[in-house]
Design a protein around this motif. Sequence first.
Motif, PDB file in Angstrom:
ATOM      1  N   TYR A 336       0.840  -1.199   0.000  1.00 40.46           N
ATOM      2  CA  TYR A 336       0.000   0.000   0.000  1.00 40.46           C
ATOM      3  C   TYR A 336       0.875   1.250   0.000  1.00 40.46           C
ATOM      4  N   GLU A 337       1.733   1.346  -1.003  1.00 43.60           N
ATOM      5  CA  GLU A 337       2.646   2.477  -1.090  1.00 43.60           C
ATOM      6  C   GLU A 337       1.896   3.785  -1.319  1.00 43.60           C
ATOM      7  N   GLY A 338       0.674   3.704  -1.821  1.00 37.51           N
ATOM      8  CA  GLY A 338      -0.114   4.906  -2.046  1.00 37.51           C
ATOM      9  C   GLY A 338      -0.984   5.288  -0.864  1.00 37.51           C
ATOM     10  N   TRP A 339      -0.711   4.705   0.321  1.00 40.27           N
ATOM     11  CA  TRP A 339      -1.495   4.980   1.513  1.00 40.27           C
ATOM     12  C   TRP A 339      -0.558   5.319   2.674  1.00 40.27           C
ATOM     13  N   ASN A 340      -1.098   6.008   3.687  1.00 37.29           N
ATOM     14  CA  ASN A 340      -0.331   6.352   4.865  1.00 37.29           C
ATOM     15  C   ASN A 340      -1.158   6.078   6.118  1.00 37.29           C
ATOM     16  N   ARG A 341      -0.503   5.549   7.148  1.00 40.24           N
ATOM     17  CA  ARG A 341      -1.168   5.367   8.437  1.00 40.24           C
ATOM     18  C   ARG A 341      -0.779   6.537   9.340  1.00 40.24           C
ATOM     19  N   LEU A 342      -1.753   7.361   9.661  1.00 44.94           N
ATOM     20  CA  LEU A 342      -1.532   8.544  10.487  1.00 44.94           C
ATOM     21  C   LEU A 342      -2.017   8.281  11.904  1.00 44.94           C
ATOM     22  N   SER A 343      -1.090   8.247  12.867  1.00 42.80           N
ATOM     23  CA  SER A 343      -1.473   8.113  14.270  1.00 42.80           C
ATOM     24  C   SER A 343      -2.069   9.430  14.753  1.00 42.80           C
ATOM     25  N   LEU A 344      -2.943   9.333  15.737  1.00 39.38           N
ATOM     26  CA  LEU A 344      -3.631  10.512  16.233  1.00 39.38           C
ATOM     27  C   LEU A 344      -2.929  11.083  17.460  1.00 39.38           C
ATOM     28  N   GLY A 345      -2.750  12.392  17.456  1.00 42.57           N
ATOM     29  CA  GLY A 345      -2.259  13.094  18.626  1.00 42.57           C
ATOM     30  C   GLY A 345      -3.414  13.788  19.315  1.00 42.57           C
ATOM     31  N   THR A 346      -3.116  14.848  20.037  1.00 44.20           N
ATOM     32  CA  THR A 346      -4.164  15.630  20.674  1.00 44.20           C
ATOM     33  C   THR A 346      -4.937  16.399  19.606  1.00 44.20           C
ATOM     34  N   PRO A 347      -6.131  16.878  19.910  1.00 43.57           N
ATOM     35  CA  PRO A 347      -6.857  17.684  18.936  1.00 43.57           C
ATOM     36  C   PRO A 347      -6.051  18.879  18.438  1.00 43.57           C
ATOM     37  N   ASP A 348      -5.346  19.575  19.329  1.00 43.50           N
ATOM     38  CA  ASP A 348      -4.526  20.704  18.891  1.00 43.50           C
ATOM     39  C   ASP A 348      -3.421  20.264  17.946  1.00 43.50           C
ATOM     40  N   GLU A 349      -2.787  19.142  18.256  1.00 42.35           N
ATOM     41  CA  GLU A 349      -1.737  18.626  17.378  1.00 42.35           C
ATOM     42  C   GLU A 349      -2.301  18.269  16.014  1.00 42.35           C
ATOM     43  N   MET A 350      -3.500  17.709  15.986  1.00 36.84           N
ATOM     44  CA  MET A 350      -4.073  17.297  14.704  1.00 36.84           C
ATOM     45  C   MET A 350      -4.561  18.498  13.895  1.00 36.84           C
ATOM     46  N   ARG A 351      -4.967  19.578  14.563  1.00 39.98           N
ATOM     47  CA  ARG A 351      -5.302  20.792  13.813  1.00 39.98           C
ATOM     48  C   ARG A 351      -4.066  21.330  13.115  1.00 39.98           C
ATOM     49  N   HIS A 352      -2.952  21.335  13.828  1.00 41.94           N
ATOM     50  CA  HIS A 352      -1.700  21.787  13.215  1.00 41.94           C
ATOM     51  C   HIS A 352      -1.282  20.834  12.091  1.00 41.94           C
ATOM     52  N   MET A 353      -1.340  19.540  12.377  1.00 42.86           N
ATOM     53  CA  MET A 353      -0.888  18.572  11.398  1.00 42.86           C
ATOM     54  C   MET A 353      -1.714  18.608  10.116  1.00 42.86           C
ATOM     55  N   THR A 354      -3.044  18.685  10.264  1.00 43.68           N
ATOM     56  CA  THR A 354      -3.888  18.674   9.065  1.00 43.68           C
ATOM     57  C   THR A 354      -3.730  19.950   8.242  1.00 43.68           C
ATOM     58  N   ALA A 355      -3.408  21.075   8.891  1.00 45.52           N
ATOM     59  CA  ALA A 355      -3.110  22.294   8.126  1.00 45.52           C
ATOM     60  C   ALA A 355      -1.858  22.077   7.286  1.00 45.52           C
ATOM     61  N   GLN A 356      -0.854  21.429   7.871  1.00 45.67           N
ATOM     62  CA  GLN A 356       0.359  21.120   7.119  1.00 45.67           C
ATOM     63  C   GLN A 356       0.076  20.094   6.022  1.00 45.67           C
ATOM     64  N   MET A 357      -0.774  19.136   6.320  1.00 50.45           N
ATOM     65  CA  MET A 357      -1.149  18.139   5.324  1.00 50.45           C
ATOM     66  C   MET A 357      -1.782  18.801   4.105  1.00 50.45           C
ATOM     67  N   MET A 358      -2.668  19.753   4.341  1.00 52.37           N
ATOM     68  CA  MET A 358      -3.313  20.457   3.239  1.00 52.37           C
ATOM     69  C   MET A 358      -2.276  21.140   2.343  1.00 52.37           C
ATOM     70  N   GLU A 359      -1.283  21.746   2.962  1.00 57.58           N
ATOM     71  CA  GLU A 359      -0.267  22.446   2.175  1.00 57.58           C
ATOM     72  C   GLU A 359       0.620  21.472   1.414  1.00 57.58           C
ATOM     73  N   VAL A 360       1.042  20.399   2.078  1.00 62.56           N
ATOM     74  CA  VAL A 360       1.939  19.434   1.439  1.00 62.56           C
ATOM     75  C   VAL A 360       1.254  18.752   0.249  1.00 62.56           C
ATOM     76  N   LEU A 361      -0.016  18.469   0.410  1.00 67.46           N
ATOM     77  CA  LEU A 361      -0.729  17.796  -0.655  1.00 67.46           C
ATOM     78  C   LEU A 361      -1.212  18.758  -1.746  1.00 67.46           C
ATOM     79  N   GLY A 362      -0.903  20.039  -1.551  1.00 63.57           N
ATOM     80  CA  GLY A 362      -1.205  21.025  -2.597  1.00 63.57           C
ATOM     81  C   GLY A 362      -2.657  21.267  -2.836  1.00 63.57           C
ATOM     82  N   GLN A 363      -3.462  21.132  -1.756  1.00 68.13           N
ATOM     83  CA  GLN A 363      -4.905  21.247  -1.936  1.00 68.13           C
ATOM     84  C   GLN A 363      -5.505  22.357  -1.073  1.00 68.13           C
ATOM     85  N   VAL A 364      -4.692  23.306  -0.619  1.00 67.07           N
ATOM     86  CA  VAL A 364      -5.223  24.372   0.224  1.00 67.07           C
ATOM     87  C   VAL A 364      -6.231  25.194  -0.573  1.00 67.07           C
ATOM     88  N   GLU A 365      -7.387  25.408   0.029  1.00 69.03           N
ATOM     89  CA  GLU A 365      -8.445  26.153  -0.669  1.00 69.03           C
ATOM     90  C   GLU A 365      -8.141  27.637  -0.686  1.00 69.03           C
TER      91      GLU A 365
END
Length: 365
Positions: A336-365
Amino acid sequence: MVFGHQSHYTGRMFTPPSAGQRLHLNFNENNLGISPLAREALEGCLTQVNRYPDAPHAELVAALAEHHGVSAAQVVLGAGSSQSIHVIIEAVSRRAQDAGQPTQVVMPLPTFDAGLTASAARRLPVRGIPLLDNLEADLKGLRAACEDFAGQSIVYLCNPNNPTGTVVSSAELKAWVQSAPQTFFLIDEAYVEFVTDTRFEEADAWVREGLPNVCVVRTFSKLHGLAGLRVGYSLSTAEDAGLFAGFVPEMPVNLPGLLAARASLADTEFQRRSLEQTLQARDIVVQTLDRLGLRYVGPNGNFVFHELPASVGGNRSYRHRMSELHIVVGRDFPAYEGWNRLSLGTPDEMRHMTAQMMEVLGQVE
């Protein structure tokens, strides 16, 4: 992004990750920390470490037996659920060997690697059955692999599965268990507390019912956050538990682990908040994936297995780009090279992480 926000439970201020303090979201750990009662137990145990932990060992076994509605004779502790998995596979295979039977271990792939390492250490053949298209374990394929073998089959089933977070239908699994008394079922429920799929039933109920060919392993590493203390256990018939105990080092869990686990088991408020914040963090990730239009499965653990867009260049490339932002995510799952397993941190950590995810994946609205 959220900066300088204080968690209402841990009291820690969230600060963005840096080169010196990376955000680890790759081992399915509990970033909230541990129960206050467990912390008190750890702080108080220093005056007792010169004593052998016979009494705390017996007390944790008794507390777990009461918690699950079984007898103390049905509970065997281990240094994390990984050791329990190794012990059970060794014990069942040795019993079959003594009876003149060959043994195989059957499991879905990919799954948690303790089943594989335990089998390899004992030179047992493994029948790995690929997941279905929906990334659930193929129960029919697993059953066929057992029925095709003249000997002892040990089915290792991580349910919910790691890394996918999918579960199997408990009704279908139980029907198989009841119809195949010659097959031994080792069910790993490390993530049981996080399940929301209505098809799932906790398999400790089957131990209470007296099904003779089932063993369930659990851990204090996930919901309770005690991964570093290595506390796990198994639930089975008293006869099997006696067999397993003969393959476990005497008192495998040390005094700090025993005391912290017992305190955490009693701290239902911490467990509630731990689950609440994990599910909140999971929702943040799922909402982001929905915005990105990326597939995900489950999720029924403290992690999310999700698709990556082809433009990111696969899992290794994605992990490298997130690492440059001081965020550690996932690991290799070759099929499953086209998939990633993302462990969950605290809600604050995941808000930060998902903002970075949006930028890395080039899909920021």
